[in-house]
Scaffold this motif. Structure first.
Motif, PDB file in Angstrom:
ATOM      1  N   ASP A  20       2.209   0.356  12.686  1.00 43.82           N
ATOM      2  CA  ASP A  20       2.019   1.615  13.421  1.00 43.82           C
ATOM      3  C   ASP A  20       3.372   2.230  13.779  1.00 43.82           C
ATOM      4  O   ASP A  20       3.571   3.443  13.631  1.00 43.82           O
ATOM      5  CB  ASP A  20       1.210   1.365  14.707  1.00 43.82           C
ATOM      6  CG  ASP A  20      -0.290   1.491  14.488  1.00 43.82           C
ATOM      7  OD1 ASP A  20      -0.693   2.159  13.517  1.00 43.82           O
ATOM      8  OD2 ASP A  20      -1.050   0.925  15.290  1.00 43.82           O
ATOM      9  N   SER A  53       0.689   7.047   1.635  1.00 43.91           N
ATOM     10  CA  SER A  53      -0.361   8.046   1.842  1.00 43.91           C
ATOM     11  C   SER A  53      -1.708   7.405   2.150  1.00 43.91           C
ATOM     12  O   SER A  53      -2.604   8.059   2.679  1.00 43.91           O
ATOM     13  CB  SER A  53      -0.481   8.932   0.595  1.00 43.91           C
ATOM     14  OG  SER A  53      -0.879   8.167  -0.531  1.00 43.91           O
ATOM     15  N   LYS A  54      -1.857   6.114   1.825  1.00 42.29           N
ATOM     16  CA  LYS A  54      -3.123   5.411   2.063  1.00 42.29           C
ATOM     17  C   LYS A  54      -3.008   4.383   3.176  1.00 42.29           C
ATOM     18  O   LYS A  54      -3.961   3.646   3.445  1.00 42.29           O
ATOM     19  CB  LYS A  54      -3.586   4.715   0.777  1.00 42.29           C
ATOM     20  CG  LYS A  54      -3.784   5.671  -0.404  1.00 42.29           C
ATOM     21  CD  LYS A  54      -4.143   4.914  -1.673  1.00 42.29           C
ATOM     22  CE  LYS A  54      -4.284   5.862  -2.862  1.00 42.29           C
ATOM     23  NZ  LYS A  54      -4.577   5.131  -4.127  1.00 42.29           N
ATOM     24  N   THR A 101       0.825  -1.200   0.000  1.00 44.12           N
ATOM     25  CA  THR A 101       0.000   0.000   0.000  1.00 44.12           C
ATOM     26  C   THR A 101       0.860   1.251   0.000  1.00 44.12           C
ATOM     27  O   THR A 101       1.857   1.340   0.713  1.00 44.12           O
ATOM     28  CB  THR A 101      -0.929   0.020   1.233  1.00 44.12           C
ATOM     29  OG1 THR A 101      -1.802  -1.103   1.160  1.00 44.12           O
ATOM     30  CG2 THR A 101      -1.761   1.296   1.263  1.00 44.12           C
ATOM     31  N   ARG A 116       5.041   3.480  10.621  1.00 42.74           N
ATOM     32  CA  ARG A 116       4.360   4.696  10.175  1.00 42.74           C
ATOM     33  C   ARG A 116       4.790   5.888  11.026  1.00 42.74           C
ATOM     34  O   ARG A 116       5.019   6.992  10.517  1.00 42.74           O
ATOM     35  CB  ARG A 116       2.848   4.490  10.259  1.00 42.74           C
ATOM     36  CG  ARG A 116       2.007   5.728   9.985  1.00 42.74           C
ATOM     37  CD  ARG A 116       0.529   5.385  10.112  1.00 42.74           C
ATOM     38  NE  ARG A 116      -0.272   6.581  10.246  1.00 42.74           N
ATOM     39  CZ  ARG A 116      -0.445   7.245  11.383  1.00 42.74           C
ATOM     40  NH1 ARG A 116       0.149   6.824  12.485  1.00 42.74           N
ATOM     41  NH2 ARG A 116      -1.195   8.328  11.416  1.00 42.74           N
ATOM     42  N   ASN A 159      -6.417   1.001   9.703  1.00 44.52           N
ATOM     43  CA  ASN A 159      -7.668   1.144  10.450  1.00 44.52           C
ATOM     44  C   ASN A 159      -8.684   0.074  10.069  1.00 44.52           C
ATOM     45  O   ASN A 159      -9.515  -0.321  10.891  1.00 44.52           O
ATOM     46  CB  ASN A 159      -8.256   2.534  10.231  1.00 44.52           C
ATOM     47  CG  ASN A 159      -7.438   3.617  10.919  1.00 44.52           C
ATOM     48  OD1 ASN A 159      -6.797   3.354  11.941  1.00 44.52           O
ATOM     49  ND2 ASN A 159      -7.449   4.828  10.374  1.00 44.52           N
ATOM     50  N   LYS A 160      -8.603  -0.384   8.829  1.00 44.72           N
ATOM     51  CA  LYS A 160      -9.532  -1.415   8.364  1.00 44.72           C
ATOM     52  C   LYS A 160      -9.366  -2.710   9.162  1.00 44.72           C
ATOM     53  O   LYS A 160     -10.333  -3.429   9.398  1.00 44.72           O
ATOM     54  CB  LYS A 160      -9.305  -1.670   6.875  1.00 44.72           C
ATOM     55  CG  LYS A 160     -10.293  -2.676   6.271  1.00 44.72           C
ATOM     56  CD  LYS A 160     -10.221  -2.702   4.757  1.00 44.72           C
ATOM     57  CE  LYS A 160      -8.969  -3.375   4.263  1.00 44.72           C
ATOM     58  NZ  LYS A 160      -8.972  -3.614   2.799  1.00 44.72           N
ATOM     59  N   TYR A 161      -8.151  -2.983   9.591  1.00 41.73           N
ATOM     60  CA  TYR A 161      -7.879  -4.243  10.291  1.00 41.73           C
ATOM     61  C   TYR A 161      -7.636  -4.055  11.784  1.00 41.73           C
ATOM     62  O   TYR A 161      -7.331  -5.007  12.489  1.00 41.73           O
ATOM     63  CB  TYR A 161      -6.652  -4.925   9.671  1.00 41.73           C
ATOM     64  CG  TYR A 161      -6.854  -5.320   8.233  1.00 41.73           C
ATOM     65  CD1 TYR A 161      -7.739  -6.337   7.884  1.00 41.73           C
ATOM     66  CD2 TYR A 161      -6.175  -4.662   7.212  1.00 41.73           C
ATOM     67  CE1 TYR A 161      -7.941  -6.693   6.561  1.00 41.73           C
ATOM     68  CE2 TYR A 161      -6.371  -5.005   5.889  1.00 41.73           C
ATOM     69  CZ  TYR A 161      -7.254  -6.020   5.565  1.00 41.73           C
ATOM     70  OH  TYR A 161      -7.461  -6.379   4.247  1.00 41.73           O
ATOM     71  N   ARG A 162      -7.842  -2.841  12.289  1.00 44.14           N
ATOM     72  CA  ARG A 162      -7.532  -2.582  13.692  1.00 44.14           C
ATOM     73  C   ARG A 162      -8.463  -3.330  14.647  1.00 44.14           C
ATOM     74  O   ARG A 162      -8.094  -3.632  15.794  1.00 44.14           O
ATOM     75  CB  ARG A 162      -7.588  -1.085  13.970  1.00 44.14           C
ATOM     76  CG  ARG A 162      -6.735  -0.654  15.160  1.00 44.14           C
ATOM     77  CD  ARG A 162      -6.717   0.852  15.322  1.00 44.14           C
ATOM     78  NE  ARG A 162      -5.918   1.540  14.343  1.00 44.14           N
ATOM     79  CZ  ARG A 162      -4.587   1.632  14.396  1.00 44.14           C
ATOM     80  NH1 ARG A 162      -3.929   1.039  15.375  1.00 44.14           N
ATOM     81  NH2 ARG A 162      -3.932   2.297  13.474  1.00 44.14           N
ATOM     82  N   ASP A 174      -2.850   4.633   6.428  1.00 42.03           N
ATOM     83  CA  ASP A 174      -3.746   4.822   7.572  1.00 42.03           C
ATOM     84  C   ASP A 174      -5.070   4.095   7.370  1.00 42.03           C
ATOM     85  O   ASP A 174      -5.576   3.423   8.287  1.00 42.03           O
ATOM     86  CB  ASP A 174      -4.018   6.314   7.793  1.00 42.03           C
ATOM     87  CG  ASP A 174      -2.917   6.966   8.621  1.00 42.03           C
ATOM     88  OD1 ASP A 174      -2.041   6.231   9.088  1.00 42.03           O
ATOM     89  OD2 ASP A 174      -2.949   8.190   8.775  1.00 42.03           O
ATOM     90  N   ASP A 175      -5.648   4.238   6.195  1.00 44.55           N
ATOM     91  CA  ASP A 175      -6.944   3.620   5.916  1.00 44.55           C
ATOM     92  C   ASP A 175      -6.868   2.095   5.995  1.00 44.55           C
ATOM     93  O   ASP A 175      -7.779   1.449   6.532  1.00 44.55           O
ATOM     94  CB  ASP A 175      -7.437   4.039   4.526  1.00 44.55           C
ATOM     95  CG  ASP A 175      -7.757   5.518   4.449  1.00 44.55           C
ATOM     96  OD1 ASP A 175      -8.033   6.117   5.509  1.00 44.55           O
ATOM     97  OD2 ASP A 175      -7.715   6.076   3.339  1.00 44.55           O
ATOM     98  N   ILE A 176      -5.783   1.533   5.470  1.00 45.15           N
ATOM     99  CA  ILE A 176      -5.636   0.077   5.488  1.00 45.15           C
ATOM    100  C   ILE A 176      -5.416  -0.414   6.918  1.00 45.15           C
ATOM    101  O   ILE A 176      -6.011  -1.424   7.341  1.00 45.15           O
ATOM    102  CB  ILE A 176      -4.471  -0.370   4.584  1.00 45.15           C
ATOM    103  CG1 ILE A 176      -4.678   0.128   3.151  1.00 45.15           C
ATOM    104  CG2 ILE A 176      -4.333  -1.891   4.592  1.00 45.15           C
ATOM    105  CD1 ILE A 176      -5.943  -0.368   2.499  1.00 45.15           C
TER     106      ILE A 176
END
Length: 250
Positions: free
Chosen positions: A41, A16-17, A13, A44, A23-26, A19-21
């Motif tokens: 994390d 820039s994207k 990924t 990042r 959060n999807k699996y958090r 974070d979204d990925i």
């Protein structure tokens, strides 16, 4: 999804994207996924910190943003007993996004080599200047450093409009100059120049090592290590030694 599939998705990924990925699996409660998210994390966070550091390294470039061609200048090799003093001048593009550029002394040899290639590939222009030991003996190391810097500027394919220098003002240069104390740690342009100068000189000293292997120039790069001085006292100077620097050893 399998944990291996999630790992592949995270690795592939765009940052820039990411974070979204993440959060999807958090909310995934599997131990393997939790550890994977924690790992990304941390990575990042390191990336964000590095991006912030690089933004701070652009403070002078931003201050003089009205100029199109901002050139950083630095030198390496003022202190060694042997070899030339080398200077580099680097004009980076305004949108330069190379990470981890720093004072060359703060970087590993491997990282310097990696950054050297990136800078050479992306820079608007790079110029290098070099003054040999015989000339250093003739005019002294300070004047030799100035001469190497003038050569570096003259060897640029694009004429700079302003020079950001590491601590010095170069005589006989009719371009606006900004001397910055510890500039190689404060300006991305000067830091890039320090990397180019360091790698260039180190490679040259490695080449000299094959000609004068007794002095171990590949390891000491001409600096006055204990072993270097012992060999120097035993064998006398090589043609690339600075006689004005070693006279106290005899």
């Amino acid at each position: 999804m399998k944990i291996s599939d999630i790992k592949n998705e995270l690795e592939l990924t765009d940052t820039s994207k990411l974070d979204d990925i993440i959060n999807k699996y958090r909310s995934d409660t599997r131990t393997g996924v939790i550890k994977l998210i924690q790992k990304f994390d941390r990575e990042r966070e390191k990336l964000l910190n590095e991006q912030k550091r690089m933004e701070q390294m652009r403070v002078y470039e931003n201050k003089y943003n009205e100029y199109t061609y901002i050139c950083g200048i630095d030198e390496v090799g003022r202190g060694p007993l042997a070899g030339p003093v080398v200077a580099a001048a680097v004009i980076l593009p305004k949108d330069c996004n190379i990470l981890y550029i720093n004072d060359s002394k703060q970087l590993s040899e491997k990282k310097r080599e990696e950054l050297y290639d990136l800078i050479m590939e992306q820079a608007v222009a790079v110029g290098v200047g070099s003054v040999p030991p015989s000339k250093i003996d003739e005019i002294n190391i300070l004047q030799a450093t100035y001469e190497a810097m003038r050569q570096a500027v003259a060897n640029l394919s694009v004429k700079p409009e302003i020079l950001l220098n590491d601590a010095v003002t170069i005589p006989e240069v009719a371009i606006k100059q900004v001397p910055i104390i510890k500039g190689d740690a404060k300006s991305i342009s000067i830091a890039a120049a320090s990397i180019i100068a360091k790698v260039t000189r180190d490679r040259l000293m490695v080449a000299y090592d094959s000609i004068f292997p007794q002095y171990d120039f590949a390891s000491n790069k001409g600096y006055g290590s204990k072993e270097h001085i012992e060999v120097l006292k035993r064998l006398g100077p090589a043609p690339i030694h600075r006689l004005s620097f070693i006279k106290n050893f005899f």
